[in-house]
Design an enzyme around this catalytic site. Structure first.
Site: not given
Ligand code: GLU
Length: 483
Positions: A253-255
């Site tokens: 994910s963006k993380r």
């Protein structure tokens, strides 16, 4: 005669294309090419609120940028057009009528609040949430009455009893017990059809033989199998690809950094390098890791796609990028880097013409460190600017090296032809004069010239900066008062 393979990539244009989607598209494309089959692109835009034309256009652009050309789909057409779900409404309506005639669907008037409460109660009892089937019991009179009152309704599919087994090409046999699937929705209250329904209609009519997609759709597959059966179609083969994970083992994910293809394109990754890296996330080709699209297509097979989740590794992607950049000619590479240098205000368009040969020299010094075009910005800053910044410990080191740096100044000032060879002669001379060797000799000079701890050979950097500039950068330190 064996049936021709027909595979599809069926994205929903509801956002930027995600890395997981690219891998799905790529595996489908490779499988089609490998089997001399057909790769079709279908736009699944029935979710009117989230789908946009802009996302759809971007998607097509990105597919073209990657070289994943489609044999049937938007722009190219094909025997089963249209390939955009929003243009296939009448087809879905026909299929719905068939299911209605067979009494396989029923209207459901439960409100979101009621369904939510039901879900919470089931979870509270430790059960998997599923629709209770409440509206299945409604009499024709009740239905008439609700409709007359204008109560919003969805259409639900009457799920028959029985365990469902998915024979997955990647995961083997996956069983879905009898009681896991509740009657699911085929059309929303605005009458628009849902994904599970349209996907089955389209994959059937478009004669898709293999559905290769992300593991997140595995739980939809039993529902889809039921719909194939209900509508009298033969289900395709299924292959569900493991999700791509971040370094911590969680779903990417963006993380974990950028997850959209757009961002890797903007960084200046070469599409072939990018695809080559993504291909390895779940597939281990026998003939090594670096493969062109054609080579991958020659080798790719579903039997060699792994079950375990692959980890997206930025460092490895960068490494792959480096392998591909290294294959470019210096001339082509330099030309390709120009827009990035101009964008960063390192260079103007005019300079790009008048100083192209010099620029080639600069690029040559760092080309082995480039994984993507935009790397050029951080790798070559000091060639274009003398505004170097130093950490306190570096400043301290330089302050203590005044004598050495003065020797460099004198030695370089005496060099007439400031080429690499003469530059190195001067450096050696300074070594002799000052008794400094190795790191002690080079490090202060590198810091003064580049503001960096490491980088290309100084003998290459010196002549590119030029004598006057090197002397200017040394003077910053030699003219400073030691405090
Ligand atoms: N539109 C679906 C998605 O983007 C396609 C899933 C499928 O391949 O069946 O997730």
């Amino acid at each position: 005669m064996t049936e021709q393979v027909r595979v599809r990539f069926a994205p929903s244009p509801t956002g930027d294309m995600h890395l997981g989607n690219v891998r799905t598209a790529l595996y489908n494309w490779l499988y089609a090419r490998h089997t001399k089959g057909v790769f079709l692109l279908r736009i699944e835009d029935t979710d009117k609120e989230r789908s946009t034309d802009e996302y759809c256009d971007n998607l097509l652009k990105i597919m073209k940028w990657m070289g994943l050309t489609w044999d049937e789909g938007p722009e190219v057409g094909g025997p089963y057009a249209p390939y955009k779900q929003s243009e296939r409404t009448s087809i879905y309506e026909e299929h719905l009528s068939l299911l209605k005639t067979k009494k396989m669907v029923y209207p459901c008037y439960c409100t979101e609040e009621e369904l939510d409460l039901e879900r919470k109660r089931q979870l509270g009892r430790g059960h998997m949430p599923k629709y209770s089937g409440k509206c299945k019991q409604l009499t024709p009179e009740e239905i008439k009455q609700f409709d007359a009152q204008g109560k919003p309704s969805v259409l639900r599919f009457r799920v028959p009893a029985g365990e469902i087994i998915v024979h997955d090409e990647v995961r083997g046999e996956v069983r879905f017990p009898d009681d896991q699937i509740g009657d699911f929705v085929l059309t929303r209250s605005d009458k628009s059809p849902t994904y599970n329904f349209t996907v089955v209609v389209d994959d059937s009519l478009m004669k898709v033989t293999h559905v290769i997609r992300g593991e997140d759709h595995l739980s939809n597959t039993p529902k889809q199998i039921l719909l194939y059966e209900a509508m009298g179609y033969k289900p395709p083969k299924f292959a569900h690809l493991s999700i791509i994970k971040g370094a911590d083992g969680q779903k990417l994910s963006k993380r974990h950094g950028e997850t959209s293809v757009e961002s890797y394109k903007a960084k200046g990754y070469l599409p072939d390098a990018f695809l080559n890296y993504l291909a390895l996330l779940g597939w281990a080709p026998k003939s090594g890791e670096i493969l062109s699209l054609d080579q991958m297509a020659a080798e790719f097979d579903l039997t060699h796609v792994g079950k375990s989740g692959a980890i997206f590794d930025h460092v490895k992607l960068h490494w792959m990028g480096m392998q591909y950049m290294a294959k470019m000619s210096l001339e082509d590479l330099t030309r390709a880097l120009l827009p990035y240098l101009i964008e960063a205000n390192y260079f103007t368009r005019e300079q790009a013409r008048s100083r192209f040969e010099w620029l080639k020299g600069v690029v040559d010094t760092v080309r082995t460190s480039l994984g993507c075009y935009s790397d050029i910005i951080k790798e070559t800053f000091y060639f274009f600017s003398d505004e170097l910044s130093f950490e306190p410990n570096q400043t301290e080191e330089m302050m203590g090296q005044k004598a050495l740096l003065e020797s460099y100044e004198a030695a370089f000032a005496a060099v007439e032809d400031f080429n690499g060879e003469n530059f190195m002669k001067a450096v050696k001379e300074v070594g002799k004069q000052t008794g400094s060797k190795g790191k002690a000799l080079y490090h202060p000079l590198r810091l003064a010239m580049t503001g960096r701890e490491d980088g290309p050979e100084l003998a290459k950097i010196g002549p590119l900066l030029g004598k006057a500039e090197v002397l200017k950068r040394l003077a910053v330190w030699t003219k400073q008062e030691v405090q």
